[in-house]
Scaffold this motif. Structure first.
Motif, mmCIF file in Angstrom:
data_model
loop_
_atom_site.group_PDB
_atom_site.id
_atom_site.type_symbol
_atom_site.label_atom_id
_atom_site.label_comp_id
_atom_site.label_asym_id
_atom_site.label_seq_id
_atom_site.Cartn_x
_atom_site.Cartn_y
_atom_site.Cartn_z
ATOM 1 N N SER A 74 13.228 26.013 6.115
ATOM 2 C CA SER A 74 14.572 25.727 5.628
ATOM 3 C C SER A 74 14.587 25.720 4.107
ATOM 4 N N GLU A 75 15.795 25.717 3.542
ATOM 5 C CA GLU A 75 15.916 25.667 2.090
ATOM 6 C C GLU A 75 15.298 24.387 1.532
ATOM 7 N N ALA A 113 20.170 21.352 6.803
ATOM 8 C CA ALA A 113 19.775 22.439 5.902
ATOM 9 C C ALA A 113 19.834 23.799 6.592
ATOM 10 N N HIS A 114 20.064 24.834 5.787
ATOM 11 C CA HIS A 114 20.030 26.221 6.245
ATOM 12 C C HIS A 114 18.602 26.754 6.237
ATOM 13 N N LEU A 115 18.356 27.790 7.035
ATOM 14 C CA LEU A 115 17.105 28.534 6.922
ATOM 15 C C LEU A 115 17.114 29.382 5.657
ATOM 16 N N THR A 116 15.934 29.587 5.085
ATOM 17 C CA THR A 116 15.777 30.586 4.036
ATOM 18 C C THR A 116 15.671 31.961 4.696
ATOM 19 N N ALA A 117 15.688 33.006 3.876
ATOM 20 C CA ALA A 117 15.458 34.358 4.413
ATOM 21 C C ALA A 117 14.087 34.428 5.068
ATOM 22 N N THR A 148 17.382 24.457 13.759
ATOM 23 C CA THR A 148 16.793 24.751 15.064
ATOM 24 C C THR A 148 17.689 25.683 15.877
ATOM 25 N N ILE A 149 18.986 25.516 15.758
ATOM 26 C CA ILE A 149 19.918 26.380 16.493
ATOM 27 C C ILE A 149 19.761 27.826 16.051
ATOM 28 N N ARG A 150 19.708 28.038 14.734
ATOM 29 C CA ARG A 150 19.550 29.389 14.189
ATOM 30 C C ARG A 150 18.187 29.977 14.564
ATOM 31 N N THR A 151 17.142 29.150 14.510
ATOM 32 C CA THR A 151 15.806 29.622 14.882
ATOM 33 C C THR A 151 15.774 30.059 16.335
ATOM 34 N N ASP A 185 25.072 31.326 6.645
ATOM 35 C CA ASP A 185 24.873 32.771 6.615
ATOM 36 C C ASP A 185 24.610 33.227 8.043
ATOM 37 N N ILE A 186 25.476 34.043 8.591
ATOM 38 C CA ILE A 186 25.323 34.438 9.998
ATOM 39 C C ILE A 186 24.852 35.886 10.122
ATOM 40 N N ARG A 187 24.362 36.443 9.015
ATOM 41 C CA ARG A 187 23.860 37.803 9.103
ATOM 42 C C ARG A 187 22.586 37.848 9.928
#
Length: 289
Positions: free
Chosen positions: A17-18, A31-35, A66-69, A271-273
């Protein structure tokens, strides 16, 4: 005769994460994930597919990382159609008043012994967070249905275990019994608490256990709900070894520059890309030594 078994439990710490990258205590902050974290998540799915791991259910916390991962890993493994269950009981450890603070700065202010106790001990919680802190969870709609007495102000690892284990017994185990293979995408300390329970690790030894980001750890469980092999099997043991060493060094690096001490802003739109990542083939499951 082959030992009877219940199924495969795959534990996966979210991608970087960031706030991980900034060396900041995160806890229940969203927190958001990093690239790089998104790449780790996608690669985790590739590793699952190449190892022949096909989860029937996935469990995540209510936190974005965790959701994004889970979304990225399941898409990469072609398992993004399986049932998903989410619970606050899988949230990260609440770091209280330390949330949003730089780890190296906290170590410098309070000393090495107190820093280590807050970060690695089993039963020492950090100071509690105030309800007015902008990164507290008290106004977060994710927890609107959670009784006020269940919302933590701070947590030790023992507190995390106390809220996690009912979910383990009531929800995850029935899914293991029904599907044979379950993926749990959670946070470093929450997964440490689960590993401690699975392997019956003594309280005074859990400080030596770390879970790296983005690398699946596989347990084969017997009917007694205990793993066939202690330590599990990382699907990329070499990367896991290096990442664990990096975790142990967090907060012990040189003091950051003033403009690097602030926690990244987590209040922006996500960021949902999608991440499109090609990874070299890696076959089989190898145990980390």
């Amino acid at each position: 005769m082959t030992k009877p078994w219940l199924g495969h439990l795959i534990v996966l710490r979210h991608g970087q994460s960031e706030w991980n990258a900034a060396g900041v205590f995160t806890g229940w902050a969203n927190a958001h994930l990093t690239a790089h974290g998104e790449e780790e998540a996608a690669r985790a799915g590739v590793l699952l597919a190449e190892a022949g791991m096909s989860p029937a259910f996935v469990h995540t916390s209510l936190q974005r990382r965790t959701i994004r991962t889970a979304d990225l890993a399941l898409a990469a493994a072609d398992r993004d159609w399986i049932p998903v269950r989410r619970s606050w009981r899988l949230n990260g450890r609440h770091y209280g008043a330390l949330q949003g603070r730089n780890k190296a700065e906290v170590r410098q202010e309070y000393g090495e012994q107190q820093f280590a106790a807050w970060r690695r001990s089993y039963d020492v919680p950090p100071p509690p967070i105030g309800t007015a802190a902008w990164h507290s969870q008290f106004r977060d709609p994710r927890y609107a249905a959670l009784p006020p007495e269940a919302r933590p102000y701070t947590e030790s690892l023992a507190d995390v275990s106390a809220r996690l284990l009912p979910y383990w017994y009531d929800v995850i185990i029935p899914d293991l019994q029904a599907g044979g293979c379950v993926l749990v995408v959670s946070h470093g300390n929450t997964l440490r608490a689960l590993v401690k329970h699975l392997e019956a690790i003594p309280d005074d030894q859990i400080a030596e256990v770390d879970i790296p980001t983005g690398i699946p750890l596989v347990y084969e469980l017997g009917p007694d709900l205990r793993p066939d092999a202690l330590g599990g099997q990382y699907l990329d043991p070499h990367a896991a070894r290096a990442a664990i060493e990096a975790i142990r060094n967090q907060g012990w690096e040189a003091q950051p520059a003033p403009d690097a001490r602030r926690a990244p802003d987590i209040r922006r739109a996500p960021d949902i890309r999608p991440a499109h990542v090609a990874w070299p083939a890696r076959n089989g499951i190898r145990r980390i030594k």
